[in-house]
Design an enzyme around this catalytic site. Structure first.
Site, short mmCIF file in Angstrom:
data_model
loop_
_atom_site.label_atom_id
_atom_site.label_comp_id
_atom_site.label_asym_id
_atom_site.label_seq_id
_atom_site.Cartn_x
_atom_site.Cartn_y
_atom_site.Cartn_z
N GLU A 28 0.87 -1.19 0.00
CA GLU A 28 0.00 0.00 0.00
C GLU A 28 0.90 1.23 0.00
O GLU A 28 1.78 1.38 0.86
CB GLU A 28 -0.92 0.03 1.23
CG GLU A 28 -1.87 1.23 1.12
CD GLU A 28 -2.75 1.45 2.34
OE1 GLU A 28 -2.68 0.68 3.30
OE2 GLU A 28 -3.51 2.45 2.31
N GLU A 53 5.07 5.02 3.26
CA GLU A 53 4.47 6.33 3.51
C GLU A 53 5.62 7.32 3.79
O GLU A 53 6.50 7.02 4.60
CB GLU A 53 3.51 6.21 4.71
CG GLU A 53 3.04 7.49 5.35
CD GLU A 53 2.29 8.43 4.41
OE1 GLU A 53 1.23 8.05 3.87
OE2 GLU A 53 2.79 9.55 4.19
N ASP A 103 -1.77 11.99 -3.53
CA ASP A 103 -1.71 13.46 -3.69
C ASP A 103 -1.90 13.79 -5.17
O ASP A 103 -1.17 13.27 -6.02
CB ASP A 103 -0.36 13.97 -3.20
CG ASP A 103 -0.21 13.84 -1.68
OD1 ASP A 103 -1.26 13.79 -1.00
OD2 ASP A 103 0.92 13.78 -1.20
N ASP A 139 -10.66 10.86 -5.46
CA ASP A 139 -11.78 11.79 -5.67
C ASP A 139 -11.43 12.78 -6.79
O ASP A 139 -12.22 13.65 -7.11
CB ASP A 139 -12.02 12.60 -4.39
CG ASP A 139 -10.78 13.39 -4.05
OD1 ASP A 139 -9.73 12.75 -3.79
OD2 ASP A 139 -10.80 14.63 -4.12
#
Ligand SMILES: C[S@@+](CC[C@H](N)C(=O)[O-])C[C@H]1O[C@@H](n2cnc3c(N)ncnc32)[C@H](O)[C@@H]1O
Length: 311
Positions: A28, A53, A103, A139
């Protein structure tokens, strides 16, 4: 558990060494606070889930969450997704890659910072298993279309646009955008072929230092000019006087890897040691070696001489 690349005894590591178990390997990228990662791990206890991350604060939060919830099949790496993909994942080993709400870098001039670009998709194909897939949820419609085009340009994926799975809409950002009434986009990029260009892991070296002779100066005025080398740049940020010698805070940027590490110059039994300080366990890469070489050149300028060169 955190993955610290410099402390791994095998390089690149085998998943069973990282996880102490074997199972479908999942990466991920950009897990944020790790709530999705934790749910995924609980839903698939046989999966080996590696998270990458860049935000240290997020990694800490996620690490605490995994500990609190007693989750054992997740390993977290603080750094970029492409670094993890290249160095912590063997060729053709990944069952899934998950990217939730990356992002979007909406400004034209920032688009090159987007993760899901043609080059990334090409390289990803070397790490996915046959039939393995990247799942994207976002989104941001413009980024979504961009990612579809970039992947299609490679000819290496079958792209399936579908409604987002419910679990992918329970991340921190999903909940935030749900409240704001935004629409969601989801696609699976299923590997159908592999890029012929191999993508070998970054080379890790056992050491980077020189032994020098001469008089250690009281102060060490180092150039702040960046040192460029093929594939990166290093810069000396600050010098501090320690009890024994000097510590040099050094910033090294290489592809998908940025490290702030300490170099040190101090007397040792075999001469003046100028090299990497073990503090923080930096990964000794070509860039780190270049930084040490630049430090040695600076020390030569103030009269020290190299007697053994391991840079
Ligand atoms: C918009 S947030 C989404 C976080 C989480 N997936 C969620 O849905 O709540 C994007 C995350 O990606 C991380 N990130 C950005 N670039 C990254 C990269 N190259 N590799 C890994 N993580 C990255 C950011 O630090 C941030 O936590």
């Amino acid at each position: 558990m955190l993955v610290r690349p410099a402390l791994l005894s095998t390089w690149p590591p085998e998943p069973k060494d990282l996880f102490g178990a074997e199972g479908p390997l999942v990466l991920e990228v950009g897990f944020g606070d790790g709530r999705f990662t934790a749910e995924l791990a609980k839903a698939h206890p046989d999966w080996c889930i590696l998270g990458a991350e860049v935000s240290a604060t997020s990694v800490l939060k996620a690490l605490r969450r995994m500990r609190r919830e007693g989750i054992e099949n997740v390993r977290l790496y603080q750094g970029t997704g492409p670094f993890a993909l290249r160095n912590l994942v063997p060729p053709r080993s990944l069952h899934r890659v998950i990217v939730n709400f990356p992002d979007p870098w909406p400004k034209k001039r920032h688009q090159e910072r987007r993760l899901l670009q043609e080059r990334f998709f090409r390289r990803l194909s070397t790490r996915l298993q046959e039939g393995g897939a990247l799942l994207l949820t976002t989104d941001h419609e413009a980024y979504f279309r961009f990612a579809l085009e970039e992947a299609e340009r490679t000819g290496l994926y079958r792209v399936e646009v579908r409604p987002p799975p419910e679990a992918h809409l329970r991340t921190k950002y999903a909940l935030k955008w749900k409240e704001a009434g935004r629409a969601f986009f989801h696609a699976a990029f299923v590997k159908v072929a592999e890029d012929p260009e191999p993508w070998p892991p970054i080379r890790r070296y056992p050491m980077a230092h020189a032994l020098m002779e001469g008089t250690l100066p009281e102060t060490l005025p180092l150039s702040k000019r960046p040192v460029s080398f093929p594939g990166g740049v290093a810069v000396f940020l600050e010098v501090a006087r320690g009890e024994e010698g000097h510590y040099v805070l050094t910033h090294v940027e290489e592809e998908d890897l940025t490290q702030d590490l300490l170099l040190e110059v101090r007397p040792s039994a075999r001469g003046i040691y100028a090299g990497v300080c073990r503090f923080g366990s930096p990964l000794i890469t070509q860039g780190v070696k270049e930084a040490v070489r630049a430090l040695v050149r600076e020390l030569e300028r103030v009269g020290l001489e190299v007697v053994q060169d391991h840079t």
